[in-house]
Design a protein around this motif. Structure first.
Motif, short mmCIF file in Angstrom:
data_model
loop_
_atom_site.label_atom_id
_atom_site.label_comp_id
_atom_site.label_asym_id
_atom_site.label_seq_id
_atom_site.Cartn_x
_atom_site.Cartn_y
_atom_site.Cartn_z
N UNK A 18 0.82 -1.21 0.00
CA UNK A 18 0.00 0.00 0.00
C UNK A 18 0.86 1.26 0.00
N UNK A 19 1.87 1.30 0.85
CA UNK A 19 2.74 2.47 0.89
C UNK A 19 3.41 2.68 -0.46
N UNK A 20 3.84 1.62 -1.11
CA UNK A 20 4.45 1.72 -2.43
C UNK A 20 3.45 2.29 -3.44
N UNK A 21 2.22 1.79 -3.43
CA UNK A 21 1.17 2.32 -4.31
C UNK A 21 0.95 3.80 -4.04
N UNK A 22 0.86 4.18 -2.77
CA UNK A 22 0.58 5.57 -2.40
C UNK A 22 1.71 6.50 -2.82
N UNK A 23 2.93 6.08 -2.60
CA UNK A 23 4.07 6.93 -3.00
C UNK A 23 4.15 7.08 -4.51
N UNK A 24 3.94 5.98 -5.23
CA UNK A 24 4.00 5.99 -6.69
C UNK A 24 2.89 6.89 -7.27
N UNK A 25 1.77 6.96 -6.57
CA UNK A 25 0.60 7.67 -7.09
C UNK A 25 0.36 9.03 -6.43
N UNK A 26 1.29 9.46 -5.59
CA UNK A 26 1.07 10.68 -4.79
C UNK A 26 0.72 11.89 -5.66
N UNK A 56 -12.52 -0.45 5.35
CA UNK A 56 -11.59 -0.27 4.24
C UNK A 56 -11.60 -1.52 3.39
N UNK A 57 -11.62 -1.34 2.09
CA UNK A 57 -11.59 -2.45 1.15
C UNK A 57 -10.50 -2.22 0.12
N UNK A 58 -9.70 -3.24 -0.11
CA UNK A 58 -8.69 -3.17 -1.15
C UNK A 58 -9.28 -3.71 -2.45
N UNK A 59 -8.99 -3.02 -3.52
CA UNK A 59 -9.40 -3.47 -4.85
C UNK A 59 -8.16 -4.12 -5.46
N UNK A 60 -8.29 -5.39 -5.78
CA UNK A 60 -7.14 -6.19 -6.23
C UNK A 60 -7.39 -6.74 -7.63
N UNK A 61 -6.32 -6.84 -8.40
CA UNK A 61 -6.40 -7.40 -9.75
C UNK A 61 -6.61 -8.91 -9.65
N UNK A 62 -7.54 -9.42 -10.43
CA UNK A 62 -7.91 -10.83 -10.34
C UNK A 62 -6.77 -11.78 -10.75
N UNK A 63 -5.95 -11.37 -11.72
CA UNK A 63 -4.94 -12.29 -12.23
C UNK A 63 -3.75 -12.46 -11.28
N UNK A 64 -3.24 -11.35 -10.73
CA UNK A 64 -2.04 -11.46 -9.89
C UNK A 64 -2.28 -11.05 -8.43
N UNK A 65 -3.51 -10.67 -8.10
CA UNK A 65 -3.92 -10.29 -6.75
C UNK A 65 -3.24 -9.01 -6.27
N UNK A 66 -2.61 -8.26 -7.15
CA UNK A 66 -1.95 -7.01 -6.82
C UNK A 66 -3.00 -5.97 -6.42
N UNK A 67 -2.70 -5.19 -5.38
CA UNK A 67 -3.58 -4.10 -4.95
C UNK A 67 -3.51 -2.99 -5.98
N UNK A 92 -1.94 4.91 -9.90
CA UNK A 92 -1.75 5.65 -11.13
C UNK A 92 -1.49 4.72 -12.32
N UNK A 93 -0.83 3.59 -12.08
CA UNK A 93 -0.51 2.66 -13.18
C UNK A 93 -1.74 1.95 -13.75
N UNK A 94 -2.88 2.03 -13.04
CA UNK A 94 -4.09 1.34 -13.49
C UNK A 94 -5.23 2.29 -13.82
N UNK A 95 -4.97 3.58 -13.77
CA UNK A 95 -6.00 4.58 -14.05
C UNK A 95 -6.43 4.51 -15.51
N UNK A 96 -7.70 4.82 -15.74
CA UNK A 96 -8.22 4.92 -17.10
C UNK A 96 -8.53 3.60 -17.77
N UNK A 97 -8.54 2.49 -17.02
CA UNK A 97 -8.79 1.17 -17.61
C UNK A 97 -10.15 0.60 -17.21
N UNK A 98 -10.95 1.37 -16.46
CA UNK A 98 -12.26 0.88 -16.03
C UNK A 98 -12.21 -0.01 -14.81
N UNK A 99 -11.03 -0.24 -14.26
CA UNK A 99 -10.89 -1.13 -13.11
C UNK A 99 -11.49 -0.52 -11.84
#
Length: 172
Positions: A18-26, A56-67, A92-99
């Motif tokens: 989560x911290x990695x996601x937050x820093x990458x997307x700050x 709190x709910x995490x939204x995770x990718x179905x294929x690799x379970x990545x948050x 930020x890496x998953x924005x704009x894909x409808x996920x």
């Protein structure tokens, strides 16, 4: 429609990801959201998820379970009100894909089916067009405008108030 995401509750083991996601997307989240940027803040968030008025709910990718995102329900009210406030953000890496639409849809199902709530409300800064477009896709109704509603980044910000009731929810 086959889903590409699933939701789950966060655990302490999720802090580093989560911290990695937050820093990458700050910069992407600024000035709309300010998620935890260090391990202690993340642990505080996960502890908050144990409170009865917050989910709190995490939204995770179905294929690799990545948050890939987060949906939070705060100020959960029961009895005559049965309302919750929804906040959400995506990597930020998953924005704009409808996920995010898929993930928030699952979170709303959770609010109505698991939490047995009647109403989900979200308050969005008028300039946050992506977020407003998301709630429009999910059939939220714009209910009003709140001047200087929330203090964000040291300033009182205007917000549009959007809501959805269980009677208007089309589950998929």
């Amino acid at each position: 429609m086959s889903l590409r995401v699933f939701i789950r509750k966060p655990t302490k083991e999720d802090c580093q990801e989560l911290v990695s996601l937050h820093r990458r997307s700050e910069k992407f989240h600024f000035p709309w959201a300010f998620p935890p940027l260090n391990e202690q803040e993340c642990k505080n968030y996960i502890n908050c998820c144990q409170n009865e008025d917050f989910e709190g709910l995490l939204i995770c990718h179905l294929t690799d379970h990545k948050i890939i995102g987060v949906a939070n329900f705060s100020q959960i009210f029961y009895r005559a009100f049965q309302n919750v406030y929804l906040g959400y953000y995506i990597d930020v890496d998953f924005a704009g894909q409808g996920l995010m639409s898929e993930g928030v849809r699952l979170a709303i199902n959770y609010a109505f089916d698991t939490l047995n709530l009647h109403r989900v409300e979200t308050n969005i800064q008028p300039e946050n067009r992506a977020s407003i477009n998301l709630v429009k896709r999910l059939d939220f109704t714009k209910e009003g405008f709140s001047r200087r509603y929330l203090k964000i980044n040291g300033e009182w910000r205007d917000h549009e108030r959007w809501a959805l009731t269980v009677e208007d929810w089309v589950k998929s």
